[in-house]
Design an enzyme around this catalytic site. Sequence first.
Site, PDB file in Angstrom:
ATOM      1  N   CYS A 112     -27.530 -87.776 -56.269  1.00 27.48           N
ATOM      2  CA  CYS A 112     -28.537 -87.343 -57.097  1.00 27.48           C
ATOM      3  C   CYS A 112     -27.975 -88.407 -58.524  1.00 27.48           C
ATOM      4  CB  CYS A 112     -28.605 -86.051 -58.486  1.00 27.48           C
ATOM      5  SG  CYS A 112     -30.422 -86.144 -59.018  1.00 27.48           S
ATOM      6  N   CYS A 160     -33.742 -81.491 -52.470  1.00 28.43           N
ATOM      7  CA  CYS A 160     -32.191 -81.867 -51.270  1.00 28.43           C
ATOM      8  C   CYS A 160     -32.626 -83.184 -50.679  1.00 28.43           C
ATOM      9  CB  CYS A 160     -33.296 -80.953 -50.258  1.00 28.43           C
ATOM     10  SG  CYS A 160     -32.232 -79.598 -49.675  1.00 28.43           S
ATOM     11  N   CYS A 188     -28.576 -78.929 -52.198  1.00 21.72           N
ATOM     12  CA  CYS A 188     -27.609 -78.916 -51.298  1.00 21.72           C
ATOM     13  C   CYS A 188     -26.287 -79.761 -52.207  1.00 21.72           C
ATOM     14  CB  CYS A 188     -28.199 -79.592 -49.858  1.00 21.72           C
ATOM     15  SG  CYS A 188     -28.566 -80.748 -50.360  1.00 21.72           S
TER      16      CYS A 188
END
Length: 145
Positions: A87, A8, A80
């Site tokens: 990422c 997240c 999210c």
Amino acid sequence: MPQIYFLCTGNSCRSQMAEGFAKQIMGKQWRVASAGLQIDGLNPLAVKVMAERGVDISEQYSKLIDPQYLRSSDLVVTLCGDARDRCPAVPATVRRLHWPLPDPAAATGTDDEVLQVFRTVRDDIARRVSELTQQAGCDQEFKRG
């Protein structure tokens, strides 16, 4: 042992709740962790609503993404859009899932209204982790051989 990573933005609410449920539901058959793109601290309302479901996450803490853990994971779940989009790259062998959940920390209103948002997100995470566990139990693609 298969490994899962919940990611997240701030590792304060959603990913922490997912880690707590996964540890409870998946047990010792999986290595479970959560992390964020930044460290925002464990949200006390996340701790509170998880305790309502009998899951103690009070000893968990916000962590930054560990690139080594990320690369060695069997499954990475982003909770999210920010985490999904930012990422770090993972090997093709790492399965990725995205659960687009609202950030309960951004909820506004009365204390009861904010708590209800936390509970709604918590219950959605619990359902998704449970479904994932059922799928992982019979789907060997989650597990490295």
